[in-house]
Scaffold this active site. Structure first.
Site, PDB file in Angstrom:
ATOM      1  N   GLU A 261       0.849  -1.195   0.000  1.00 47.72           N
ATOM      2  CA  GLU A 261       0.000   0.000   0.000  1.00 47.72           C
ATOM      3  C   GLU A 261       0.880   1.238   0.000  1.00 47.72           C
ATOM      4  O   GLU A 261       1.852   1.312   0.751  1.00 47.72           O
ATOM      5  CB  GLU A 261      -0.901   0.077   1.247  1.00 47.72           C
ATOM      6  CG  GLU A 261      -2.009  -0.934   1.352  1.00 47.72           C
ATOM      7  CD  GLU A 261      -2.847  -0.710   2.612  1.00 47.72           C
ATOM      8  OE1 GLU A 261      -2.696   0.355   3.260  1.00 47.72           O
ATOM      9  OE2 GLU A 261      -3.635  -1.601   2.960  1.00 47.72           O
ATOM     10  N   GLU A 315     -13.795   5.391   0.091  1.00 47.46           N
ATOM     11  CA  GLU A 315     -14.691   4.468   0.805  1.00 47.46           C
ATOM     12  C   GLU A 315     -15.312   5.187   1.996  1.00 47.46           C
ATOM     13  O   GLU A 315     -14.640   5.484   2.976  1.00 47.46           O
ATOM     14  CB  GLU A 315     -13.901   3.232   1.262  1.00 47.46           C
ATOM     15  CG  GLU A 315     -13.278   2.464   0.113  1.00 47.46           C
ATOM     16  CD  GLU A 315     -12.274   1.420   0.583  1.00 47.46           C
ATOM     17  OE1 GLU A 315     -12.705   0.427   1.207  1.00 47.46           O
ATOM     18  OE2 GLU A 315     -11.068   1.613   0.353  1.00 47.46           O
ATOM     19  N   LYS A 318     -15.247   3.891   6.027  1.00 52.18           N
ATOM     20  CA  LYS A 318     -14.031   3.640   6.795  1.00 52.18           C
ATOM     21  C   LYS A 318     -14.012   4.537   8.023  1.00 52.18           C
ATOM     22  O   LYS A 318     -14.305   5.730   7.946  1.00 52.18           O
ATOM     23  CB  LYS A 318     -12.796   3.894   5.933  1.00 52.18           C
ATOM     24  CG  LYS A 318     -12.659   2.927   4.763  1.00 52.18           C
ATOM     25  CD  LYS A 318     -11.264   2.948   4.184  1.00 52.18           C
ATOM     26  CE  LYS A 318     -10.270   2.288   5.113  1.00 52.18           C
ATOM     27  NZ  LYS A 318      -8.936   2.152   4.507  1.00 52.18           N
ATOM     28  N   GLU A 324      -8.883   8.963   5.826  1.00 56.14           N
ATOM     29  CA  GLU A 324      -9.075   7.525   5.614  1.00 56.14           C
ATOM     30  C   GLU A 324     -10.131   7.231   4.558  1.00 56.14           C
ATOM     31  O   GLU A 324     -10.114   6.177   3.931  1.00 56.14           O
ATOM     32  CB  GLU A 324      -9.460   6.848   6.928  1.00 56.14           C
ATOM     33  CG  GLU A 324      -8.324   6.698   7.906  1.00 56.14           C
ATOM     34  CD  GLU A 324      -7.248   5.750   7.393  1.00 56.14           C
ATOM     35  OE1 GLU A 324      -7.598   4.657   6.916  1.00 56.14           O
ATOM     36  OE2 GLU A 324      -6.063   6.126   7.431  1.00 56.14           O
TER      37      GLU A 324
END
Length: 393
Positions: A261, A315, A318, A324
């Site tokens: 990542e 997203e 999250k 985030e």
């Protein structure tokens, strides 16, 4: 000094000696309330010519949809399952249920056993990790799949006690015993060490002391490791090499390090300095350039650094700070979250119902879809040749 000279020579000669030609991978997270279905995601990946993706579970809908595509998948045994699959019989059942039915139609290339286990708040997970990996690998051997599917686990950079300069890289003492067992497993199975590396965090925590250009891959003086004299012009490569040195200190010099990542948020809370669309675009655009040049790190220049970008989508479910939920290249409806150098790809077919959307929403036949994807591909090639490559920062 002699130690560092020996260290540098040992690590350089343990390199693999050839360039890798694999493509940039991407993390396909699913912690959102409005994400597109897997078939639309596959269309998007195909249009972008992305052939590697990682998911954080074994979602059967994704595994079924990605069958007979050219996308290689890394799947994940979730952390809460580690205590279960450390039992060889349970591991065999897990692989038989979650992997074997889809392989080889779906190109599952690796099983990630847990995620950031060494630094998880639940410290009991550390004791489960290596037995779980051994059992999962044993199940693959029993089923004749170990030649095709590797086993490893992604690690947070926080597993390091020291990371600067890179040659000082070392693991935290509290995990060194289990880490040695883990590295022995990787060495014996030929599997890579995966690291989740985010230069953004270093900049956010100390923006007055960390050069923004250095963390964004922009042109900058960089830094020279005082012991090895290797020059680093970006933080990501320095972080990766710090992991290599940390492994060497435990007696392992031949394990490949890959980035599971990395990314940059396009939005953040007021105290999340640097989380902007502009910075996110520059980081990912420059990373893409580096990947196209098949670069290695200063310590391993002839081994192309394999990188999985985080992430495909924003997203909204999250937890944690605003950042985030804003690492995605795309919004859930397929629109570009920010311009990362793929702006030409926002051109849509007349059948799309959303401006600047990548998703084909009509029921056009297969030929039309392939024609669209071919057009997108050549537009991408033109963009990189004319607009991206000449711009060196």
């Amino acid at each position: 000094m002699l130690f560092h000279v020996f260290l540098l020579l040992s690590l350089c000669f343990s390199d693999y000696g050839v360039f890798r030609v694999a493509s940039l991978g991407i993390n396909y997270g699913q912690v959102g309330s409005n994400l597109p279905p897997p078939d639309k995601v596959l269309d998007l990946l195909s249009s972008l010519k992305i052939t590697k993706a990682k998911i954080y579970d074994t979602n059967p809908q994704i595994l079924t949809t990605f069958a007979n595509s050219n996308v290689e998948l890394i799947v994940t045994v979730e952390n809460q399952m580690l205590s279960v699959v450390m039992d060889p019989q349970q591991a065999l059942q897990w692989v038989t249920t979650h992997v074997q039915p889809y392989f080889p139609a779906t190109k599952i290339t690796e099983i990630a056993v847990g995620n950031e286990v060494f630094t998880d708040d639940d410290t009991s997970l550390i004791g489960y990790l290596v037995p779980a990996m051994v059992s999962i690998h044993g199940a693959l051997v029993q089923l004749g799949l170990d030649k095709y599917i590797q086993v490893s686990t992604p690690n947070s950079l926080a597993v390091l006690q020291e990371s600067f300069p890179p040659s000082a890289g070392s693991f935290k003492s509290e995990v060194s015993a289990i880490m040695s067992q883990y590295l022995q497993f990787l060495a014996s199975t030929g599997s890579p060490f995966w690291i989740n590396a985010y230069p953004y965090f270093a900049y956010k925590d100390a923006p007055d002391n960390v050069s923004l250009d250095y963390v964004l891959f922009n042109k900058n003086p960089g830094m020279v490791d005082p012991y090895t004299k290797l020059h680093y012009d970006n933080m990501l490569y320095a972080q990766v090499d710090a992991v290599v040195y940390a492994m060497f200190r435990l007696g392992y010099s031949g394990i490949e390090v890959r980035v599971s990542e990395t990314g940059w948020p396009s939005k953040g809370d007021p105290d999340e300095v640097g989380a902007t669309p502009a910075n996110a675009a520059v980081y990912n655009r420059n990373l893409l350039r580096r990947q196209m040049r098949k670069e290695g790190t200063p310590l391993r220049p002839n081994t192309r650094l394999e990188v999985y970008l985080f992430a495909l989508f924003n997203e909204d479910m999250k937890p944690g700070p605003t950042s985030e939920r804003n690492y995605g290249l795309f919004e859930p409806d397929g629109t570009i979250a920010y311009n990362v150098g793929l702006s030409a790809l926002s051109t849509t077919s007349s059948t799309s119902t959303s401006t600047n959307s990548f998703f084909l929403t009509s029921s056009a036949d297969k030929a039309a879809r392939l024609g669209y994807q071919s057009l997108v591909y050549w537009m991408f090639v033109y963009l990189l040749a004319v607009q991206v490559l000449p711009r060196q920062h």
